[in-house]
Design an enzyme around this catalytic site. Structure first.
Site, PDB file in Angstrom:
ATOM      1  N   LYS A   1      -4.517  -0.664 -11.848  1.00  0.00           N
ATOM      2  CA  LYS A   1      -3.790  -0.117 -13.009  1.00  0.00           C
ATOM      3  C   LYS A   1      -2.402  -0.754 -13.090  1.00  0.00           C
ATOM      4  CE  LYS A   1      -1.648   3.784 -13.246  1.00  0.00           C
ATOM      5  NZ  LYS A   1      -0.292   3.703 -13.758  1.00  0.00           N
TER       6      LYS A   1
ATOM      7  N   GLY B   1      -7.166   8.184  -7.984  1.00  0.00           N
ATOM      8  CA  GLY B   1      -6.942   6.742  -7.814  1.00  0.00           C
ATOM      9  C   GLY B   1      -6.437   6.431  -6.411  1.00  0.00           C
ATOM     10  N   HIS B   2      -5.401   7.166  -5.968  1.00  0.00           N
ATOM     11  CA  HIS B   2      -4.900   6.959  -4.600  1.00  0.00           C
ATOM     12  C   HIS B   2      -5.989   7.263  -3.565  1.00  0.00           C
ATOM     13  CE1 HIS B   2      -1.051   8.286  -6.717  1.00  0.00           C
ATOM     14  NE2 HIS B   2      -0.717   7.107  -6.252  1.00  0.00           N
TER      15      HIS B   2
ATOM     16  N   GLN C   1       2.183  -5.473 -10.836  1.00  0.00           N
ATOM     17  CA  GLN C   1       2.619  -5.189  -9.460  1.00  0.00           C
ATOM     18  C   GLN C   1       1.683  -5.878  -8.462  1.00  0.00           C
ATOM     19  OE1 GLN C   1       3.940  -1.215  -7.917  1.00  0.00           O
ATOM     20  NE2 GLN C   1       1.833  -1.049  -7.242  1.00  0.00           N
TER      21      GLN C   1
ATOM     22  N   ARG D   1       1.999  10.201 -13.607  1.00  0.00           N
ATOM     23  CA  ARG D   1       2.790  10.560 -14.793  1.00  0.00           C
ATOM     24  C   ARG D   1       1.960  11.277 -15.864  1.00  0.00           C
ATOM     25  NH1 ARG D   1       5.698   5.506 -13.296  1.00  0.00           N
ATOM     26  NH2 ARG D   1       7.816   6.153 -12.801  1.00  0.00           N
TER      27      ARG D   1
ATOM     28  N   HIS E   1      -3.512  11.313  -6.696  1.00  0.00           N
ATOM     29  CA  HIS E   1      -4.645  11.639  -7.564  1.00  0.00           C
ATOM     30  C   HIS E   1      -5.845  10.824  -7.082  1.00  0.00           C
ATOM     31  CE1 HIS E   1      -3.784   7.791  -9.384  1.00  0.00           C
ATOM     32  NE2 HIS E   1      -2.557   8.186  -9.694  1.00  0.00           N
TER      33      HIS E   1
ATOM     34  N   GLY F   1       3.341   9.244  -3.619  1.00  0.00           N
ATOM     35  CA  GLY F   1       2.920  10.644  -3.581  1.00  0.00           C
ATOM     36  C   GLY F   1       2.398  11.111  -4.933  1.00  0.00           C
TER      37      GLY F   1
ATOM     38  N   VAL G   1      -9.098   3.921 -11.484  1.00  0.00           N
ATOM     39  CA  VAL G   1      -9.941   5.124 -11.595  1.00  0.00           C
ATOM     40  C   VAL G   1      -9.542   5.854 -12.871  1.00  0.00           C
ATOM     41  CG1 VAL G   1     -10.610   7.289 -10.489  1.00  0.00           C
ATOM     42  CG2 VAL G   1     -10.175   5.258  -9.098  1.00  0.00           C
TER      43      VAL G   1
HETATM   44  O1  PAF Z   1       2.425   1.748  -7.042  1.00  0.00           O
HETATM   45  C1  PAF Z   1       3.242   2.510  -6.482  1.00  0.00           C
HETATM   46  O2  PAF Z   1       2.997   3.688  -6.301  1.00  0.00           O
HETATM   47  C2  PAF Z   1       4.574   1.944  -5.998  1.00  0.00           C
HETATM   48  O3  PAF Z   1       5.065   0.983  -6.874  1.00  0.00           O
HETATM   49  C3  PAF Z   1       4.521   1.405  -4.569  1.00  0.00           C
HETATM   50  C4  PAF Z   1       3.559   0.241  -4.426  1.00  0.00           C
HETATM   51  C5  PAF Z   1       4.094   2.525  -3.606  1.00  0.00           C
HETATM   52  C6  PAF Z   1       5.908   0.918  -4.132  1.00  0.00           C
HETATM   53  O4  PAF Z   1       6.849   1.950  -4.201  1.00  0.00           O
END
Ligand code: PAF
Length: 271
Positions: free
Chosen positions: A128, A15-16, A132, A166, A13, A10, A155
């Site tokens: 970014k 990027g999402h 991960q 953040r 921004h 959540g 982005v």
């Molecule tokens: O990148 C994130 O926002 C989180 O690490 C994810 C992949 C949603 C897992 O909680």
């Protein structure tokens, strides 16, 4: 039917939103999850104060064409008696894994669960969070999961700062200082482009740029192979320059992946 999935915490921004738009373009059904995953936060981190503007996020998801927004509660994902976690192995040991012990165990576990719940054809992850991304790519391959992982370019704001939920924590003065990280990484990338292949020299060059900004404390700067995340560079795989800094209490991360010529790659190299 092709299903695209965008997992998020959540506080959406641009990027999402770029991930949701790509999922919309590629698939018949688009699912977004919004879940602030407690198992990826360490003691003393920002779990409680992590922004949760749910109504705004739902509007944004709808505007980008998401069909389903999955907003589980912690007890839905980790019911009483929950015991099982993914060990993400050596890819999780360095970089943010060293600074945030247990973080990627929590990330890999929740992503595995979310992929099992949504069973998508494709899942979209921003570069970014490069470590991960590599851990998820590896997990999906190692555990024979059917989902295709789609890496998406970072982005950035006009001054180069990578978009991050953040960034909202930064004061006006801190916000001005924050782009020093991407400037430093790009400076090292330029030196790489001129033929420098010694990772310690590249790290030092980046650290010298960051040192010009008094508000910033370095967590790490690393120059690594972008596939293995190790300092020994494989032939032709290019270079990952990754950094994490603290500005005040806010921790920001960023990276660039460059090919042998020093050109920034738009997406993660294939494994
Ligand atoms: O990148 C994130 O926002 C989180 O690490 C994810 C992949 C949603 C897992 O909680």
């Amino acid at each position: 039917m092709l299903t695209g999935f965008v997992p998020t915490m959540g506080a959406l921004h641009e990027g999402h939103l770029s991930l949701i738009r790509q999922a919309r373009t590629d698939n018949d059904l688009v699912i977004v999850s919004i879940f602030v995953n407690p198992t990826q936060f360490g003691a003393g981190e920002d779990l409680d104060k992590y922004p949760r503007p749910l109504e705004r996020d739902l509007d944004l998801c709808e505007a980008q064409g998401a069909d389903i927004v999955f907003t589980p509660q912690p007890q839905d994902i980790y019911p009483s008696g929950y015991q099982t976690y993914v060990d993400p192995g050596s890819l999780a040991e360095g970089l943010c894994g060293a600074s945030r012990p247990g973080h990627f165990r929590g990330v890999a576990t929740v992503v595995l669960k979310l992929l099992n719940i949504t069973v998508p054809t494709r899942a979209y992850f921003g570069m970014k969070d490069y470590q991960q991304l590599r851990i998820i790519q590896r997990m999906v391959e190692d555990l024979d999961m059917p989902t295709q992982i789609v890496p998406m370019p970072t982005v950035r704001e006009k001054d180069g700062l990578a978009m991050s939920s953040r960034n909202a924590y930064l004061s006006a003065e801190e916000r001005v200082a924050a782009p020093v990280l991407i400037r430093a990484l790009r400076h090292a990338a330029q030196i790489w482009a001129h033929g420098q292949r010694d990772v310690e020299t590249l790290k030092k060059a980046a650290l010298e740029v960051i040192a010009t900004e008094p508000l910033v404390r370095v967590d790490y700067v690393q120059a690594l192979d972008p596939v293995t995340l190790r300092p020994e560079l494989g032939p032709g795989t290019g270079l990952l320059l990754a950094g994490a800094i603290f500005i005040g209490k806010t921790r920001l991360i960023d990276n660039v992946v460059v090919n042998g010529d020093g050109a920034e790659l738009p997406s993660a190299p294939a494994q």
